[in-house]
Design a protein around this motif. Structure first.
Motif, PDB file in Angstrom:
ATOM      1  N   ASP A 180      95.226 -30.747 -55.300  1.00 59.58           N
ATOM      2  CA  ASP A 180      95.750 -31.495 -54.154  1.00 59.58           C
ATOM      3  C   ASP A 180      95.899 -30.547 -52.973  1.00 59.58           C
ATOM      4  N   VAL A 181      95.146 -30.814 -51.899  1.00 54.60           N
ATOM      5  CA  VAL A 181      95.202 -29.949 -50.711  1.00 54.60           C
ATOM      6  C   VAL A 181      95.903 -30.636 -49.543  1.00 54.60           C
ATOM      7  N   THR A 182      96.652 -31.682 -49.821  1.00 58.37           N
ATOM      8  CA  THR A 182      97.315 -32.426 -48.750  1.00 58.37           C
ATOM      9  C   THR A 182      98.151 -31.525 -47.864  1.00 58.37           C
ATOM     10  N   ASN A 183      98.906 -30.607 -48.480  1.00 56.04           N
ATOM     11  CA  ASN A 183      99.776 -29.716 -47.712  1.00 56.04           C
ATOM     12  C   ASN A 183      99.264 -28.280 -47.682  1.00 56.04           C
ATOM     13  N   ALA A 184      97.990 -28.099 -48.008  1.00 56.94           N
ATOM     14  CA  ALA A 184      97.406 -26.761 -48.010  1.00 56.94           C
ATOM     15  C   ALA A 184      97.008 -26.340 -46.598  1.00 56.94           C
ATOM     16  N   ASN A 185      96.662 -25.081 -46.441  1.00 60.21           N
ATOM     17  CA  ASN A 185      96.189 -24.581 -45.150  1.00 60.21           C
ATOM     18  C   ASN A 185      95.019 -25.429 -44.646  1.00 60.21           C
ATOM     19  N   ASN A 186      95.124 -25.884 -43.405  1.00 62.48           N
ATOM     20  CA  ASN A 186      94.105 -26.734 -42.770  1.00 62.48           C
ATOM     21  C   ASN A 186      93.865 -28.045 -43.503  1.00 62.48           C
ATOM     22  N   GLY A 187      94.699 -28.342 -44.469  1.00 65.61           N
ATOM     23  CA  GLY A 187      94.533 -29.570 -45.242  1.00 65.61           C
ATOM     24  C   GLY A 187      93.274 -29.589 -46.078  1.00 65.61           C
ATOM     25  N   ASN A 188      92.707 -28.383 -46.387  1.00 63.95           N
ATOM     26  CA  ASN A 188      91.455 -28.390 -47.146  1.00 63.95           C
ATOM     27  C   ASN A 188      91.230 -27.152 -48.017  1.00 63.95           C
ATOM     28  N   GLN A 189      92.150 -26.180 -48.009  1.00 64.15           N
ATOM     29  CA  GLN A 189      91.918 -24.944 -48.754  1.00 64.15           C
ATOM     30  C   GLN A 189      92.448 -25.029 -50.187  1.00 64.15           C
ATOM     31  N   ILE A 190      91.567 -24.754 -51.136  1.00 67.35           N
ATOM     32  CA  ILE A 190      91.934 -24.819 -52.553  1.00 67.35           C
ATOM     33  C   ILE A 190      92.573 -23.515 -53.014  1.00 67.35           C
ATOM     34  N   GLY A 191      91.932 -22.392 -52.744  1.00 68.36           N
ATOM     35  CA  GLY A 191      92.462 -21.120 -53.218  1.00 68.36           C
ATOM     36  C   GLY A 191      91.594 -19.963 -52.769  1.00 68.36           C
ATOM     37  N   ARG A 192      91.895 -18.781 -53.317  1.00 72.02           N
ATOM     38  CA  ARG A 192      91.165 -17.587 -52.927  1.00 72.02           C
ATOM     39  C   ARG A 192      90.682 -16.837 -54.164  1.00 72.02           C
ATOM     40  N   VAL A 193      89.461 -16.332 -54.097  1.00 67.84           N
ATOM     41  CA  VAL A 193      88.945 -15.462 -55.147  1.00 67.84           C
ATOM     42  C   VAL A 193      89.360 -14.029 -54.823  1.00 67.84           C
ATOM     43  N   PRO A 194      89.429 -13.142 -55.818  1.00 67.16           N
ATOM     44  CA  PRO A 194      89.747 -11.741 -55.514  1.00 67.16           C
ATOM     45  C   PRO A 194      88.752 -11.149 -54.521  1.00 67.16           C
ATOM     46  N   TRP A 195      89.241 -10.250 -53.691  1.00 62.24           N
ATOM     47  CA  TRP A 195      88.429  -9.694 -52.612  1.00 62.24           C
ATOM     48  C   TRP A 195      87.128  -9.075 -53.130  1.00 62.24           C
ATOM     49  N   SER A 196      87.175  -8.396 -54.274  1.00 58.46           N
ATOM     50  CA  SER A 196      85.984  -7.723 -54.794  1.00 58.46           C
ATOM     51  C   SER A 196      84.919  -8.701 -55.273  1.00 58.46           C
ATOM     52  N   PHE A 197      85.276  -9.983 -55.424  1.00 55.61           N
ATOM     53  CA  PHE A 197      84.319 -10.985 -55.893  1.00 55.61           C
ATOM     54  C   PHE A 197      83.912 -11.971 -54.801  1.00 55.61           C
ATOM     55  N   ARG A 198      84.209 -11.650 -53.557  1.00 57.95           N
ATOM     56  CA  ARG A 198      83.852 -12.545 -52.466  1.00 57.95           C
ATOM     57  C   ARG A 198      82.330 -12.529 -52.250  1.00 57.95           C
ATOM     58  N   PRO A 199      81.739 -13.632 -51.768  1.00 65.79           N
ATOM     59  CA  PRO A 199      80.309 -13.621 -51.438  1.00 65.79           C
ATOM     60  C   PRO A 199      80.064 -12.909 -50.121  1.00 65.79           C
ATOM     61  N   ASP A 200      78.823 -12.475 -49.909  1.00 67.77           N
ATOM     62  CA  ASP A 200      78.514 -11.802 -48.649  1.00 67.77           C
ATOM     63  C   ASP A 200      78.225 -12.797 -47.533  1.00 67.77           C
ATOM     64  N   VAL A 201      77.916 -14.055 -47.905  1.00 70.92           N
ATOM     65  CA  VAL A 201      77.733 -15.135 -46.941  1.00 70.92           C
ATOM     66  C   VAL A 201      78.449 -16.369 -47.489  1.00 70.92           C
ATOM     67  N   GLU A 202      78.675 -17.351 -46.643  1.00 68.03           N
ATOM     68  CA  GLU A 202      79.337 -18.568 -47.102  1.00 68.03           C
ATOM     69  C   GLU A 202      78.416 -19.353 -48.034  1.00 68.03           C
ATOM     70  N   ILE A 203      78.957 -19.752 -49.188  1.00 66.42           N
ATOM     71  CA  ILE A 203      78.213 -20.506 -50.199  1.00 66.42           C
ATOM     72  C   ILE A 203      78.702 -21.947 -50.197  1.00 66.42           C
ATOM     73  N   THR A 204      77.773 -22.893 -50.318  1.00 65.17           N
ATOM     74  CA  THR A 204      78.146 -24.307 -50.346  1.00 65.17           C
ATOM     75  C   THR A 204      77.709 -24.949 -51.658  1.00 65.17           C
ATOM     76  N   GLY A 205      78.392 -26.017 -52.002  1.00 70.34           N
ATOM     77  CA  GLY A 205      78.055 -26.769 -53.201  1.00 70.34           C
ATOM     78  C   GLY A 205      78.654 -28.150 -53.139  1.00 70.34           C
ATOM     79  N   SER A 206      78.176 -29.023 -53.993  1.00 70.19           N
ATOM     80  CA  SER A 206      78.699 -30.383 -54.022  1.00 70.19           C
ATOM     81  C   SER A 206      80.007 -30.432 -54.784  1.00 70.19           C
ATOM     82  N   ALA A 207      80.864 -31.366 -54.395  1.00 74.44           N
ATOM     83  CA  ALA A 207      82.152 -31.568 -55.044  1.00 74.44           C
ATOM     84  C   ALA A 207      82.518 -33.043 -54.919  1.00 74.44           C
ATOM     85  N   SER A 208      83.713 -33.397 -55.349  1.00 72.54           N
ATOM     86  CA  SER A 208      84.118 -34.800 -55.274  1.00 72.54           C
ATOM     87  C   SER A 208      85.627 -34.913 -55.230  1.00 72.54           C
ATOM     88  N   ASP A 209      86.062 -36.061 -54.743  1.00 73.51           N
ATOM     89  CA  ASP A 209      87.467 -36.449 -54.818  1.00 73.51           C
ATOM     90  C   ASP A 209      87.525 -37.738 -55.625  1.00 73.51           C
TER      91      ASP A 209
END
Length: 262
Positions: free
Chosen positions: A193-222
């Motif tokens: 539930d991201v209703t009260n999350a940052n920008n109303g859309n942020q799920i979470g954060r991966v550890p810094w050492s595992f971040r991608p070098d570019v933004e990655i996209t994928g399909s999801a659903s509600d």
């Protein structure tokens, strides 16, 4: 001199420096190797026997050369762990450089843990690292044991940091997790539930050492009460996993993304 090279001519490479190098080469992961009998475990009464095999723990190669017995406590649950304990002192026999010289290694042993497993960073000042290789459940006189498969170079599923974004888990069996296996990052989430999350859309954060070098996209659903609404998920180089929400459908987000580490 404040600068050195450990593998320099005539220099002495300590076990700590050697372990630090090997640990970095395998992305600081720990696990069992495909050697011997892969640390299989059998049990007779309250006596567990760990079979031969090898594991890498914090860059240190640990081996069970012959089957090793360990006694399980009655009426308990817990884990059987390969333990590296740098607080112990190894025993030396003979003079270095002579045929009689040998070392009795006391810094690794099997431990039965009924509480929290200790996993210090041994390459940054830590003392004890316990790698679970089996879980047990005992009665007064007998026990059952399940082998824990610690596939090398696999972190296993770990929880994403959702506290920093303000997201919440909701519903039946929700999760927001990441896993790194063979230099591929896997993300999965359900019931977020991201209703009260940052920008109303942020799920979470991966550890810094595992971040991608570019933004990655994928399909999801509600998953709504009556319909499933498609959306798009993103994980970016600032470590943030977020979704492009549809209208007010923010309360039951599900999806997965994977990407290679460069």
């Amino acid at each position: 001199m404040t600068l050195t090279m450990h593998q320099a001519d005539r220099n002495y490479v300590t076990p700590a420096n050697d372990a630090s190098l090997y640990s970095s080469l395998v992305d600081d992961t720990n696990g069992t190797l495909n050697r011997g009998n892969k640390l299989g475990i059998t049990v007779n009464g309250l006596m567990a026997t760990v079979n031969t095999g090898q594991a890498v723990i914090q860059g240190r190669l640990v081996e069970v050369v012959k089957p090793e017995n360990v006694t399980l406590p009655p009426n308990s649950t817990g884990k059987i762990c390969l333990t590296v304990d740098l607080s112990k002192t190894n025993d030396v026999i003979g003079q270095a450089g002579t045929p009689e010289y040998s070392v009795k290694v006391n810094q690794v042993y099997l431990a039965v843990v009924t509480g929290d497993v200790l996993q210090d960073d041994l390459n940054n000042g830590g003392i004890v690292y316990q790698l679970p290789i089996g879980s047990f459940n005992s009665s007064t006189t007998t026990a059952t044991v399940s082998v824990i498969k610690n596939v090398f170079n696999d972190t296993g599923w770990k929880d994403l940091d959702i506290a920093s974004t303000g997201a919440k888990l909701w519903g039946t069996n929700p999760y927001a997790q990441y896993r790194v296996r063979n230099s591929v990052v896997y993300l999965r989430w359900r019931g977020v539930d991201v209703t009260n999350a940052n920008n109303g859309n942020q799920i979470g954060r991966v550890p810094w050492s595992f971040r991608p070098d570019v933004e990655i996209t994928g399909s999801a659903s509600d998953i709504g009460a009556d319909s499933i609404y498609p959306t798009i998920a993103y994980v970016n180089e600032t470590t943030t996993l977020w979704v492009q929400v549809v209208a007010n459908h923010m309360g039951n987000l599900c999806g997965s993304i994977s990407y290679p580490l460069t």
